[in-house]
Design an enzyme around this catalytic site. Structure first.
Site, PDB file in Angstrom:
ATOM      1  N   ASP A 144       0.822  -1.212   0.000  1.00 23.59           N
ATOM      2  CA  ASP A 144       0.000   0.000   0.000  1.00 23.59           C
ATOM      3  C   ASP A 144       0.861   1.269   0.000  1.00 23.59           C
ATOM      4  O   ASP A 144       1.882   1.326   0.692  1.00 23.59           O
ATOM      5  CB  ASP A 144      -0.865  -0.043   1.269  1.00 23.59           C
ATOM      6  CG  ASP A 144      -1.786   1.137   1.394  1.00 23.59           C
ATOM      7  OD1 ASP A 144      -2.729   1.213   0.605  1.00 23.59           O
ATOM      8  OD2 ASP A 144      -1.549   1.983   2.277  1.00 23.59           O
ATOM      9  N   GLU A 168       1.294  -0.726  -5.001  1.00 20.61           N
ATOM     10  CA  GLU A 168       0.293   0.308  -5.254  1.00 20.61           C
ATOM     11  C   GLU A 168       1.046   1.617  -5.365  1.00 20.61           C
ATOM     12  O   GLU A 168       1.379   2.238  -4.360  1.00 20.61           O
ATOM     13  CB  GLU A 168      -0.737   0.406  -4.125  1.00 20.61           C
ATOM     14  CG  GLU A 168      -1.853   1.362  -4.501  1.00 20.61           C
ATOM     15  CD  GLU A 168      -2.385   2.261  -3.384  1.00 20.61           C
ATOM     16  OE1 GLU A 168      -3.471   2.819  -3.574  1.00 20.61           O
ATOM     17  OE2 GLU A 168      -1.731   2.440  -2.345  1.00 20.61           O
TER      18      GLU A 168
END
Ligand code: GLC
Length: 554
Positions: free
Chosen positions: A203, A245
């Site tokens: 993330d 990401e």
């Protein structure tokens, strides 16, 4: 079934992003849980999923869907226990499926004990977060959550200093300049891989370090740390995957592959909005241009292609003009806009148009990369723009016509969010059970496409080449490997079209339409003519060279 010993498994895998909270509730408390997900593994296996991506399941106050982690080594009690997670992973593995999970490296919740310690005057953990007397530092860094935040600094009265955060103000950024933080996070990486997880979706990766005079994204120090993470994974955990990401332009995203020594995969953020643009403009160019602007990636790496996910459809990596166009076309109601993006699900974005939904899946499963599906999109689930933040695209999975969509037997009022009950997308009309019984449903159609893709590894591993037909409404490209060639032709327009393709290098061979196994006329030296219905598409396998007399009767 056992997992194959294949370090490249992610290159031909179908990924499925699942919100544990919204998938299935096994203990009737209104919130989905790990045991509930385990109960549904048969469904996911039937669909053809190879790898689950679990949204954060860690202890959390849930102010950002669990991306605000309060304890990296504990499971949120409503979801179950660490043992439940181990049981889920084991059950998935027994079905030949893998499981990756979100790893939030950049920040923690302000409830994390590290932060609580850090803010105390004189704390030994003071330097674990980024503190400053001056809230003007790093002023070149953009604000990401513009709907709620006005600065990347927030004053903490206990610490009597400002702390740095790239996301919500309740999510302080960890200080990666501190070697103890670097080590502590490597231990987190090890903790869940030891338990059997097959990797992580990394993330918010671009933001780990801060440097004055930069936008504090994609810094060399960040890449260096990612290489350390990768080394730990390579040395200690075979066959695992790291999926980045990094919502960045193509040139910056590719850096997250490094020289094949950073992440194995990265989401192709730039291509996604351009698919939506292409279909509204009825031209292939936005997709072709961005793919041609995408640099080559190392051989041991792979893109992650997606249509929608749990966040808004992000419009950060498009030009101002393109962004205005997207808002005009896809966000008629201001409620649909969230930060720099559009908070809607796939089917409503596409006006519930079955042909376009099919066309989009045909692209998802054939463009270069491994497809990452979002739970519920396989049945064309709707959204609820009246819910706050991104909750509108995170409503309960619609399993059946039963109470609460078959998601939970709790009281309606106890549900974490109400299921969709509107005229068009209501669970009474739109659910897995009904679609499983209806051979023409979106679900069966998506499943058939998945299984077709799985029979042709060229979709995952093959080279990509865009053809540039004169008719710019038609997208045409080849996927090629040594022993398989697939031609994809997709009509981005809502009207019938014809296209002439230069296929002369395949002269003497036959395009075989893959869904019907139909031989099309032999390819010659002249342009190959195809006619296409509105939003129609073809997947053709190009036959090996065969003797024309053998096939003339087909
Ligand atoms: C990622 C997640 C998003 C979350 C943010 C902050 O972008 O996808 O849901 O809000 O990180 O953690």
């Amino acid at each position: 079934m056992v997992l194959t010993d294949d370090p490249q498994w992610f290159k031909h895998a179908i990924f499925y992003e699942v919100l544990i909270r919204g998938f299935h509730d096994s203990d009737d408390n209104g919130t989905g849980d790990l045991r509930g997900l385990l109960d549904k593994l048969d469904y996911l296996q039937w669909l053809g999923i190879d790898c689950l991506w679990l949204l954060p399941f860690f202890a959390s106050p849930l102010r950002d869907g669990g991306y605000d982690i309060a304890d990296f080594s504990a499971v949120l009690p409503e979801y179950g226990t660490v043992d439940d997670l181990a049981a889920l992973v084991e059950a998935a593995h027994a079905r030949g499926m893998r499981v990756i999970a979100d790893l939030v490296m950049n920040h923690t919740s302000d409830q994390h004990e590290w932060f609580q310690e850090s803010r105390q005057p004189g704390s030994a953990k003071r330097d674990w977060y980024v503190w400053s007397d001056d809230n003007e530092r790093y002023s070149d860094a953009r604000i990401i959550f513009i709907d709620t935040e006005t600065s990347n600094w927030t004053w903490d009265p206990v610490a009597a200093q400002y702390y740095w955060h790239r996301f919500f103000s309740h999510q302080p950024d960890l200080n990666y300049d501190n070697p103890e933080v670097q080590e502590a996070m490597l231990d987190v990486v090890r903790f869940w891989l030891d338990l059997g997880l097959d990797g992580y979706r990394m993330d918010a990766l671009p933001y780990l370090f801060e440097r004055e005079g930069t936008n504090c994204e994609n810094l060399p120090e960040t890449h260096e740390y990612i290489r350390r993470v990768r080394k730990v994974v390579d040395d200690e955990f075979p066959n695992r995957v790291l999926l980045a990401e990094a919502n960045q332009w193509p040139d910056d995203v590719v850096d997250y592959f490094g020289a094949g020594d950073e992440c194995h995969m990265a989401f192709h953020f730039p291509v996604m909005p351009r698919m939506f643009m292409a279909v509204r403009r009825e031209e292939a160019m936005p997709i072709v241009e961005i793919l041609e602007a995408t640099p080559q990636i190392p051989d041991n790496c792979q893109w992650g292609i997606f249509l929608r996910n749990h966040d808004e459809l992000t419009l950060e990596m498009v030009t101002d003009e393109e962004r205005d166009y997207m808002y005009t076309e896809y966000a008629a109601d201001p409620r649909m806009v969230s930060n720099v993006g559009i908070r809607r699900r796939l089917a409503p974005l596409l006006d519930n148009n079955r042909s376009i939904i099919e066309l989009f899946h045909a692209l998802l499963f054939s463009l270069p990369g491994s497809p990452v599906m979002y739970y519920g999109d396989e049945i064309g689930m709707g959204d609820n723009i009246y819910l706050g933040d991104r909750d509108g695209v995170r409503t309960p999975m619609q399993w059946s016509i039963d109470r609460n969509a078959g998601f939970s037997r709790a009281e309606f009022a106890e549900l974490y969010l109400p299921p969709i009950m509107d005229q068009v997308y209501s669970y009474q009309a739109l659910n897995v059970e009904a679609q499983q019984r209806s051979p023409n449903s979106t679900l069966h159609w998506v499943r058939e496409l998945i299984h077709m893709r799985k029979r042709h590894p060229v979709f995952g591993m093959g080279a990509f080449e865009a053809l540039r037909p004169a008719n710019n409404r038609v997208l045409a490209f080849l996927r090629e490997s040594e022993d398989d060639t697939v031609l994809v032709v997709a009509n981005m327009a809502g009207s019938a079209q014809y296209v002439e393709l230069d296929l002369s290098r395949f002269a003497g061979r036959y395009p075989i339409e893959m869904l019907g196994n139909t031989y099309f006329p032999r390819i010659g030296d002249l342009p190959y003519l195809l006619t296409m219905g509105p939003h129609g598409f073809y997947w053709f396998q190009i036959s090996a060279l065969i003797d024309a007399t053998q096939t003339s009767e087909r």
